[in-house]
Design a protein around this motif. Structure first.
Motif, PDB file in Angstrom:
ATOM      1  N   TRP A   1       0.806  -1.287  -0.052  1.00 54.05           N
ATOM      2  CA  TRP A   1       0.122  -0.035   0.013  1.00 54.05           C
ATOM      3  C   TRP A   1       0.877   1.285   0.116  1.00 54.05           C
ATOM      4  O   TRP A   1       0.614   2.196  -0.621  1.00 54.05           O
ATOM      5  N   THR A   2       1.891   1.210   0.583  1.00 56.04           N
ATOM      6  CA  THR A   2       2.799   2.362   0.763  1.00 56.04           C
ATOM      7  C   THR A   2       3.432   2.658  -0.310  1.00 56.04           C
ATOM      8  O   THR A   2       3.778   3.605  -0.818  1.00 56.04           O
ATOM      9  N   ILE A   3       3.869   1.240  -0.943  1.00 52.04           N
ATOM     10  CA  ILE A   3       4.664   1.799  -2.330  1.00 52.04           C
ATOM     11  C   ILE A   3       3.724   2.492  -3.297  1.00 52.04           C
ATOM     12  O   ILE A   3       4.145   3.628  -4.147  1.00 52.04           O
ATOM     13  N   LEU A   4       2.426   2.175  -3.164  1.00 47.22           N
ATOM     14  CA  LEU A   4       1.638   2.725  -4.140  1.00 47.22           C
ATOM     15  C   LEU A   4       1.241   4.599  -3.649  1.00 47.22           C
ATOM     16  O   LEU A   4       1.258   5.384  -4.341  1.00 47.22           O
ATOM     17  N   VAL A   5       0.947   4.351  -2.158  1.00 46.01           N
ATOM     18  CA  VAL A   5       0.631   5.862  -1.843  1.00 46.01           C
ATOM     19  C   VAL A   5       1.966   6.721  -1.862  1.00 46.01           C
ATOM     20  O   VAL A   5       1.577   8.033  -2.455  1.00 46.01           O
ATOM     21  N   LYS A   6       2.879   6.347  -1.507  1.00 48.98           N
ATOM     22  CA  LYS A   6       4.202   7.339  -1.597  1.00 48.98           C
ATOM     23  C   LYS A   6       4.534   7.277  -3.140  1.00 48.98           C
ATOM     24  O   LYS A   6       4.937   8.580  -3.442  1.00 48.98           O
ATOM     25  N   GLY A   7       4.529   6.527  -3.824  1.00 46.99           N
ATOM     26  CA  GLY A   7       4.841   6.696  -5.237  1.00 46.99           C
ATOM     27  C   GLY A   7       3.931   7.607  -5.875  1.00 46.99           C
ATOM     28  O   GLY A   7       4.347   8.287  -6.951  1.00 46.99           O
ATOM     29  N   PHE A   8       2.598   8.051  -5.533  1.00 46.63           N
ATOM     30  CA  PHE A   8       1.767   8.830  -6.343  1.00 46.63           C
ATOM     31  C   PHE A   8       2.193  10.310  -6.194  1.00 46.63           C
ATOM     32  O   PHE A   8       1.998  11.444  -6.969  1.00 46.63           O
ATOM     33  N   PHE A   9       3.276  10.655  -5.073  1.00 49.43           N
ATOM     34  CA  PHE A   9       3.743  11.849  -4.820  1.00 49.43           C
ATOM     35  C   PHE A   9       4.824  11.994  -5.990  1.00 49.43           C
ATOM     36  O   PHE A   9       5.568  13.230  -6.167  1.00 49.43           O
ATOM     37  N   HIS A  10       5.300  10.916  -6.398  1.00 47.09           N
ATOM     38  CA  HIS A  10       6.408  11.127  -7.176  1.00 47.09           C
ATOM     39  C   HIS A  10       6.550  10.283  -8.542  1.00 47.09           C
ATOM     40  O   HIS A  10       7.556   9.240  -8.844  1.00 47.09           O
ATOM     41  N   MET A  11       5.091  10.204  -9.320  1.00 45.29           N
ATOM     42  CA  MET A  11       5.261   9.711 -10.477  1.00 45.29           C
ATOM     43  C   MET A  11       5.908  10.347 -11.516  1.00 45.29           C
ATOM     44  O   MET A  11       5.987  11.502 -11.768  1.00 45.29           O
ATOM     45  N   TYR A  12       6.492   9.350 -12.576  1.00 52.41           N
ATOM     46  CA  TYR A  12       7.182   9.942 -13.678  1.00 52.41           C
ATOM     47  C   TYR A  12       6.540   9.453 -14.898  1.00 52.41           C
ATOM     48  O   TYR A  12       6.510   8.172 -14.946  1.00 52.41           O
ATOM     49  N   ASP A  13       5.927  10.381 -15.746  1.00 52.09           N
ATOM     50  CA  ASP A  13       5.447   9.663 -17.016  1.00 52.09           C
ATOM     51  C   ASP A  13       4.153   8.894 -16.503  1.00 52.09           C
ATOM     52  O   ASP A  13       3.844   7.755 -17.371  1.00 52.09           O
ATOM     53  N   GLY A  14       3.426   9.119 -15.467  1.00 54.77           N
ATOM     54  CA  GLY A  14       2.343   8.481 -15.314  1.00 54.77           C
ATOM     55  C   GLY A  14       2.468   6.959 -14.637  1.00 54.77           C
ATOM     56  O   GLY A  14       1.473   6.267 -14.137  1.00 54.77           O
ATOM     57  N   LYS A  15       3.638   6.754 -14.211  1.00 47.20           N
ATOM     58  CA  LYS A  15       4.020   5.311 -13.680  1.00 47.20           C
ATOM     59  C   LYS A  15       4.782   5.677 -12.117  1.00 47.20           C
ATOM     60  O   LYS A  15       5.541   6.683 -12.117  1.00 47.20           O
ATOM     61  N   ILE A  16       4.772   4.651 -11.359  1.00 46.58           N
ATOM     62  CA  ILE A  16       5.503   4.661 -10.157  1.00 46.58           C
ATOM     63  C   ILE A  16       6.725   3.753 -10.333  1.00 46.58           C
ATOM     64  O   ILE A  16       6.534   2.675 -10.951  1.00 46.58           O
ATOM     65  N   GLU A  17       7.874   4.218 -10.081  1.00 45.50           N
ATOM     66  CA  GLU A  17       9.352   3.512 -10.626  1.00 45.50           C
ATOM     67  C   GLU A  17       9.406   2.743  -9.074  1.00 45.50           C
ATOM     68  O   GLU A  17       9.832   3.047  -8.147  1.00 45.50           O
ATOM     69  N   LEU A  18       9.556   1.275  -9.486  1.00 44.00           N
ATOM     70  CA  LEU A  18       9.677   0.467  -8.409  1.00 44.00           C
ATOM     71  C   LEU A  18      11.489   0.173  -8.126  1.00 44.00           C
ATOM     72  O   LEU A  18      11.875  -0.233  -8.985  1.00 44.00           O
ATOM     73  N   SER A  19      12.035   0.857  -6.879  1.00 44.67           N
ATOM     74  CA  SER A  19      13.505   0.310  -6.861  1.00 44.67           C
ATOM     75  C   SER A  19      13.676   0.148  -5.560  1.00 44.67           C
ATOM     76  O   SER A  19      12.813   0.146  -4.617  1.00 44.67           O
ATOM     77  N   LEU A  20      14.911  -0.509  -5.277  1.00 40.32           N
ATOM     78  CA  LEU A  20      15.162  -0.987  -3.872  1.00 40.32           C
ATOM     79  C   LEU A  20      14.999   0.042  -2.964  1.00 40.32           C
ATOM     80  O   LEU A  20      14.418  -0.260  -1.723  1.00 40.32           O
ATOM     81  N   GLU A  21      15.454   1.216  -3.223  1.00 39.22           N
ATOM     82  CA  GLU A  21      15.358   2.317  -2.297  1.00 39.22           C
ATOM     83  C   GLU A  21      13.760   2.523  -2.029  1.00 39.22           C
ATOM     84  O   GLU A  21      13.443   2.853  -0.751  1.00 39.22           O
ATOM     85  N   HIS A  22      12.922   2.489  -2.942  1.00 44.14           N
ATOM     86  CA  HIS A  22      11.392   2.931  -2.702  1.00 44.14           C
ATOM     87  C   HIS A  22      10.932   1.819  -1.679  1.00 44.14           C
ATOM     88  O   HIS A  22      10.156   2.100  -0.933  1.00 44.14           O
ATOM     89  N   ILE A  23      11.401   0.388  -1.926  1.00 42.76           N
ATOM     90  CA  ILE A  23      10.889  -0.790  -1.211  1.00 42.76           C
ATOM     91  C   ILE A  23      11.334  -0.361   0.201  1.00 42.76           C
ATOM     92  O   ILE A  23      10.541  -0.522   1.255  1.00 42.76           O
ATOM     93  N   ILE A  24      12.668   0.180   0.430  1.00 42.71           N
ATOM     94  CA  ILE A  24      13.256   0.482   1.860  1.00 42.71           C
ATOM     95  C   ILE A  24      12.423   1.481   2.571  1.00 42.71           C
ATOM     96  O   ILE A  24      12.071   1.064   3.631  1.00 42.71           O
ATOM     97  N   HIS A  25      12.084   2.413   1.878  1.00 41.94           N
ATOM     98  CA  HIS A  25      11.251   3.457   2.402  1.00 41.94           C
ATOM     99  C   HIS A  25       9.904   2.937   2.807  1.00 41.94           C
ATOM    100  O   HIS A  25       9.405   3.354   3.807  1.00 41.94           O
ATOM    101  N   SER A  26       9.407   2.104   1.899  1.00 44.28           N
ATOM    102  CA  SER A  26       7.872   1.407   2.470  1.00 44.28           C
ATOM    103  C   SER A  26       8.130   0.587   3.713  1.00 44.28           C
ATOM    104  O   SER A  26       7.037   0.604   4.325  1.00 44.28           O
ATOM    105  N   ASP A  27       9.260  -0.021   3.517  1.00 43.37           N
ATOM    106  CA  ASP A  27       9.416  -0.821   4.880  1.00 43.37           C
ATOM    107  C   ASP A  27       9.353  -0.323   6.098  1.00 43.37           C
ATOM    108  O   ASP A  27       8.916  -0.613   6.996  1.00 43.37           O
TER     109      ASP A  27
END
Lengths: 477, 477, 477
Positions: free
Chosen positions: A102-128
């Motif tokens: 859920w956090t990957i999605l919610v936090k991702g919406f603040f930094h979408m790029y070209d209408g997509k959320i980019e999944l990276s290890l850093e993004h997952i760590i932040h969600s963790d």
């Protein structure tokens, strides 16, 4: 026992099955949102040129440390109740797994790029790390909610958390590297506000029947404590030599405890308070002695909090041998025996009057230390100079630098040439705003949980696994 | 039980509170020493140029491995006693936190630069490893001292340890990469010497009432065992394929155990003996088969030690079912049943006569394997040639190189072009000196603990948490 | 109890001691094989030039993650039985230590260089992972074999495993990065085949007396579960965001469980099924949503499997409160209450008729998810294009590249320019072949264990530690 479980069965309605069908539907919705909005970030994509493996390698051990903290640390820390170990570990696993998605999605919406959320290890760590927020709130409510209530709270809380984090860290550009303000203080006061709305009726304002540890359950909790403590520097993201805090907690624990004994509850929770308190400032120039001082302060406050403020909730634990003494009598006895000074008495009365239960003593472990961290960051920001921090100033206080800081290609912050004094003011404002948002949000969520059709737990159903878990028949020790 | 705890309360004097006030003062003194003497090393300071992040990243996972060993490993390894789990985990946490701070100061004084101790991740790792030394000694005494006694012992022991380490590693320039000599053998013989001074009166020379495990406490101890075993290569700092040792221990365990059964005590402790034994030589050219051979030797000796030498201390454990049989009768029975050969009998008698208690069997786990490691290092040093070790010779045996080895800018060792034969002699001398210093130091500390105003534990207060901890009233299994 | 242990003593024959002498001889043989055949690989040798330290650093944390999974994860996962905790952790330790040595030799023989096996960290990691294979098979048989039987099985199984892995990965060149096919499915079906040969007599086809958990033993098992779950991405070797799977398992668990409650068994095992299922394809371009979908599928199947297929074996667990009801009656009751559809009933009947016991439900955790992973890999291989995978194509599907892939200097695979369609066919063939080899091998080993002089456990000796371990006399909770 027999009657209890029979009663439990009677209460277990069709709506339970509906709740879990809802869960399944939620998971499928998450799957579809992922399919539409999420794609691998560049670092996770197949290499167009070799050499991108490096980033993964260097952050991966960090990621695993945080993972151990969330699942083993928080999970086992909450196993201290005698009959709530399955729920503590099981709900932690299930909540975190959902919340990370859920956090990957919610936090991702603040930094979408070209209408997509980019999944990276850093993004997952932040969600963790974000998964810690509802787990902290869960600690306040432990044993007094259904899993569906917890889940509803968590989904809503993460949205508020993401908004608050975006505003404090990126709009206000305050420094909070270990998340003491935005993660710990937020989670604690949100949970306390929910707990206030779910406070028991006056005539039921006593510790629950099962709200006490056993020898074995306290040792299981020690597993959680130690892994949280060990990996705390990973959570705080930098080399923090925070070995001081829990010695202090240990010493304080004995000084405070009536009968002059050590209490496992103090050790379990107070050792961790220092880690929270040093979080916000741990990339600042605090020095080894600064870390020790913050540890002494946080540990002391935490144990004082347990002794004088929270004992309402844990009195069963503290009482131990005096089970037969009625609650109110004991309350008075304890107060007399400890000769509480007037201010402490006032707080105790407020607590008793507010009927504000806090099962894990989260206020002492995450709430107050979070505020200490925030106050410390104000002082250190006020004292920050270009001479002390050199090239790191822009990394630590991006707003004070003359160049903005690149987080990713489409994501820059800071570069306002803010003065140290102004930065201190922003730190104060950020701390204040975080607590207000947490409390207001928590009150709203608590109101929804209280007034709508969510199933509530009866007094005798609280703090025990039987209602939702298959428990072996044998005397559960 | 009731009487015991009443008695305990009676014994709990004003001096206890004084003890913990002293602890708090100690923590504040440490804080002040840090403020005056410690500053961040260059690697931990803000970057004047980018790129210094690298060192942190590469050593950080190692650091966390050692941290898990110290806090989870040692902490849970010592939970095997039925009523001493809180103390085992709690004292480990509190001792280590204090000792790490203390060691940073004590070891730092040997390498001050410009009147300051430079704090780096490497320095903290070394201090973490040093925390194992008093924990090993604590294993000998487990359950027979107060925390204040332990703390006094640890403070003094660390000073002696730092002096001995400085002399052996830097003045004599011997090789001991895994610390088997300077950490394990030192800690073991120091603890045994203290234990000798604190030996019980003749008429009380029996295993304690609570000196036995339960099924659950042995499983908790297995958590510690496994994490120690897993991260042992990190402790030994290099790729050591030491998978052989505990198989051997396992096999030996069954071969030795009367009734031909496996004993959890053997598995818990003997599996780790191989890791100690391979420590000193693990960066030498021992090969996979060398590691296995050392594992076989260490595991065998360790189990033999348990079976024939230490059973005095664990006889309650070994006896299990024969509780009603009086101790001396059983002693004789065991001796007869096992048909001890004459030399073993002699050792048993020495042990019985010396009244040398060793709660965790530290002699078998750290003492003897440490000596094996030292003897092995003599052999391998004698055989070392420039042809075999090439460029690594100077790194492994700095004294044999023609160029000194730079540890830090103000800290070089070796470069004496010492011969292999001379190096072997120095290894022998270093081993010998370490054991002498440990024993003499331990005897002095034991004498102080015995003869001064330190509160001593009565026989019936030993091996149980109740005296210093709030223990849940429920049957404490 | 008393009678049992007396009986156990009577059964404990001279042959037991012989068995352990054989173990010691085996360890010595391994030592000699190492001395003759194994030498350090270049990366582990002293540096002729500096800079080779790097490889060690980057893979070492990975190695430790897998080590934690094998020893803590598998060890504690199997402690769920009430009286089998010593065996679960102890045998895991002893089997793995032996198997890692054995696998270094067996797998090494396929890639000898100049008549020697080169020992490198990577080789040890591969051997560590291989240790999971017999541990998975051990899960099927848990509590129903002697350690000597387990060891014999493991030695033979590793040979077959190494042959099968060599053929599938190097000759057929299929993709199975997380080992779901070659490790998990192989281990599961091998174990099930052995279990079939060791099936009980018709009149003894009931759950064992001790085949049930306690509250405490299930919490110990949760330690294993969480560490396995946390480090699963390390096992699968890449960044896999598999947080979805156990939510699904969790939801399913409740949906399936009669009385609509959560079952610890489901959480423990089903959470891990997703990790297995995503293993083979986790380096393919499955996306975050692909991982979630696979998690949903695997978790669902796993819980359905537990509920409808395996409940034969765990019925004692599921029954909990209805102990007095006779087994067959309950069986029927359960079937009625759950309104099994016809196909499920058929499976149940097959299971009941086959008398195929599976103590840990390995079929649901490793067997079926392994097959899902294999089927998924067929789909993804079929869809793989040069456009999607770019430079990584040759790394992931070496057979599809035009250049062979260098594993080490003397070890290259692939480079056949195979089409995506052909690759999909090879994946299918590899999966099929693996299962056939596992089943045939398992049947042969089972036959040997059944028909030769190996000591077999009597019904009342099963699932308890007493026969081979010194167990504290106290009521083992």
């Amino acid at each position: 026992m027999e009657e209890n479980s029979n009663k439990a069965k009677m209460h277990s309605p069709i709506s339970e099955r509906m709740g879990f069908v809802a869960l399944m539907i939620l998971q499928i919705i998450l799957f579809m949102l992922f399919a539409v909005f999420v794609r691998y970030g560049k670092a996770a994509l197949p290499a167009e040129v070799p050499g991108l493996f490096q980033e993964h390698v260097s952050k991966y051990p960090h990621f695993q440390d945080v993972h151990v903290m969330i699942f083993v640390g928080f999970g086992f820390l909450m196993t201290f109740l005698k009959k709530y170990g399955y729920s503590a570990t099981g709900y932690t696993l299930f909540m975190s797994a959902l919340i990370i998605q859920w956090t990957i999605l919610v936090k991702g919406f603040f930094h979408m790029y070209d209408g997509k959320i980019e999944l990276s290890l850093e993004h997952i760590i932040h969600s963790d790390i974000s998964a810690a927020v509802p787990l902290i709130s869960m600690g306040v409510l432990l044993g007094r909610t259904t899993p569906i209530q917890l889940l509803f709270m968590a989904l809503f809380e993460i949205i508020l958390f993401a908004v608050n984090e975006y505003v404090t860290l990126e709009v206000l550009s305050i420094c909070d590297v270990g998340g003491s303000i935005t993660v710990h203080a937020f989670g604690a006061y949100f949970g306390l506000a929910v707990s206030f709305m779910l406070r028991p009726k006056k005539e039921e304002n006593e510790p629950g029947q099962y709200e006490a540890p056993t020898y074995t359950s306290d040792l299981f909790a020690m597993i959680g404590t130690l892994f949280l403590w060990i990996y705390w520097p990973s959570f705080n993201s930098v080399l923090a030599d925070g070995t001081a805090q829990e010695l202090t907690a240990f010493v304080l624990s004995t000084m405070m405890s009536h009968e002059k004994k050590l209490d496992m509850v103090h050790v379990q929770n107070s050792t961790l308070a220092g880690g929270v308190a040093v979080g916000t400032v741990c990339n600042l120039m605090i020095g080894g002695h600064g870390a020790i001082l913050i540890g002494i302060l946080a540990g002391s406050l935490s144990v004082i909090g347990y002794r004088y403020v929270t004992f309402r909730n844990r009195s069963k634990v503290l009482l131990g041998r005096n089970r037969t003494i009625s609650y109110h009598k004991t309350h008075k006895q304890l107060r007399d025996r400890n000769r509480l000074d007037i201010s402490s008495q006032a707080i105790v009365i407020v607590y008793a009057k507010l009927r504000l239960h806090d099962t894990c003593g989260v206020h002492n472990l995450h709430g107050m230390p979070g505020i200490i961290a925030g106050l410390g960051s104000i002082v250190y920001a006020y004292l920050a100079t270009k001479e002390d921090y050199k090239y790191d100033l822009g990394a630590i206080f991006p707003a004070m630098a003359s160049q903005p800081k690149n987080l990713t290609s489409n994501h820059i912050i800071g570069g306002y040439e803010r003065s140290a004094r102004a930065q201190a003011g922003f730190q104060l404002f950020g701390l204040f705003m975080t607590i207000i948002i947490a409390i207001v949000g928590g009150l709203i969520v608590g109101l929804v949980l209280r007034c709508t059709c969510f199933r509530k737990l009866q007094k005798e159903e609280q703090h025990q696994d039987e209602l939702y878990w298959e428990v072996p028949e044998q005397k559960s020790e």
